[in-house]
Design an enzyme around this catalytic site. Structure first.
Site, PDB file in Angstrom:
ATOM      1  N   HIS A 202       0.844  -1.188   0.000  1.00 43.61           N
ATOM      2  CA  HIS A 202       0.000   0.000   0.000  1.00 43.61           C
ATOM      3  C   HIS A 202       0.883   1.243   0.000  1.00 43.61           C
ATOM      4  O   HIS A 202       2.098   1.151   0.226  1.00 43.61           O
ATOM      5  CB  HIS A 202      -0.947   0.008   1.210  1.00 43.61           C
ATOM      6  CG  HIS A 202      -0.257   0.111   2.533  1.00 43.61           C
ATOM      7  ND1 HIS A 202      -0.069  -0.968   3.375  1.00 43.61           N
ATOM      8  CD2 HIS A 202       0.304   1.161   3.169  1.00 43.61           C
ATOM      9  CE1 HIS A 202       0.570  -0.583   4.451  1.00 43.61           C
ATOM     10  NE2 HIS A 202       0.820   0.716   4.362  1.00 43.61           N
TER      11      HIS A 202
HETATM   12  P1  TYD Z   1      -1.483  -2.807   7.505  1.00 37.17           P
HETATM   13  O1  TYD Z   1      -1.060  -1.386   7.664  1.00 37.17           O
HETATM   14  O2  TYD Z   1      -2.168  -3.198   6.231  1.00 37.17           O
HETATM   15  O3  TYD Z   1      -0.229  -3.782   7.729  1.00 37.17           O
HETATM   16  P2  TYD Z   1       1.122  -3.982   6.903  1.00 37.17           P
HETATM   17  O4  TYD Z   1       1.341  -2.757   6.065  1.00 37.17           O
HETATM   18  O5  TYD Z   1       2.152  -4.146   7.956  1.00 37.17           O
HETATM   19  O6  TYD Z   1       0.997  -5.206   6.093  1.00 37.17           O
HETATM   20  O7  TYD Z   1      -2.395  -3.182   8.742  1.00 37.17           O
HETATM   21  C1  TYD Z   1      -2.747  -4.538   8.994  1.00 37.17           C
HETATM   22  C2  TYD Z   1      -4.019  -4.550   9.798  1.00 37.17           C
HETATM   23  O8  TYD Z   1      -3.829  -3.926  11.068  1.00 37.17           O
HETATM   24  C3  TYD Z   1      -5.162  -3.799   9.119  1.00 37.17           C
HETATM   25  O9  TYD Z   1      -6.362  -4.553   9.341  1.00 37.17           O
HETATM   26  C4  TYD Z   1      -5.255  -2.498   9.868  1.00 37.17           C
HETATM   27  C5  TYD Z   1      -4.715  -2.826  11.235  1.00 37.17           C
HETATM   28  N1  TYD Z   1      -3.977  -1.688  11.842  1.00 37.17           N
HETATM   29  C6  TYD Z   1      -4.520  -1.002  12.903  1.00 37.17           C
HETATM   30  O10 TYD Z   1      -5.613  -1.317  13.396  1.00 37.17           O
HETATM   31  N2  TYD Z   1      -3.823   0.042  13.453  1.00 37.17           N
HETATM   32  C7  TYD Z   1      -2.621   0.430  12.956  1.00 37.17           C
HETATM   33  O11 TYD Z   1      -2.009   1.407  13.481  1.00 37.17           O
HETATM   34  C8  TYD Z   1      -2.068  -0.279  11.834  1.00 37.17           C
HETATM   35  C9  TYD Z   1      -0.741   0.107  11.247  1.00 37.17           C
HETATM   36  C10 TYD Z   1      -2.782  -1.328  11.315  1.00 37.17           C
END
Ligand code: TYD
Length: 133
Positions: free
Chosen positions: A50
């Protein structure tokens, strides 16, 4: 903004061990509103996939190592985070994918804003389209 911008944490090393510190708005170029870390990531897992519209982050592997694939819509770069005092600044509108996590990797993130799903761009084609403008 540069695609790859390293962030060198202030560190105090002595025979008694090492201390690494980051002060909000002093050495970190934004107010830290949120801190989180990833751990226990399966070695074959790819995370991220992302970009963010406004969020700025600093990522550092405080334990173990992992790699980042970065893409600003024009150029791409891959960097390895393998030092607890050398991180990268993730500017807005940079597509990132994290991979090659070692089993012991702990990836610490300092973020400039609270969690907001609306700030995410999770569709690569939409990201590429936005980057063209
Ligand atoms: P995501 O940012 O997509 O993870 P990565 O980039 O590490 O693969 O987040 C994964 C999941 O966690 C998504 O369902 C959103 C949740 N999340 C939160 O609830 N709070 C946060 O601060 C972050 C970063 C993610």
């Amino acid at each position: 903004v540069p695609l790859v911008e390293w962030f060198l944490f202030h560190h105090v090393d002595s025979p008694e061990g090492s201390l690494v510190v980051a002060q909000s708005e002093v050495d970190v170029p934004f107010a830290i509103k949120r801190v989180y870390f990833l751990h226990s990531i399966p070695p074959t897992q790819v995370r991220g996939k992302h970009a963010h519209k406004a969020l700025t982050q600093i990522a550092v592997a405080v334990k173990g190592s992992c790699s980042f694939h970065l893409d600003d819509g024009h150029d791409q770069a891959d960097v390895k985070l393998d030092s607890p005092s050398r991180g990268i600044i993730l500017h807005p509108n940079i597509w990132r994918e994290m991979y090659d996590f070692t089993p012991d990797c702990v990836l610490l993130i300092l973020a400039s804003a609270h969690f907001d799903e609306a700030d995410y761009i999770r569709d690569y084609e939409a990201f590429k389209h936005a980057a063209r403008r």
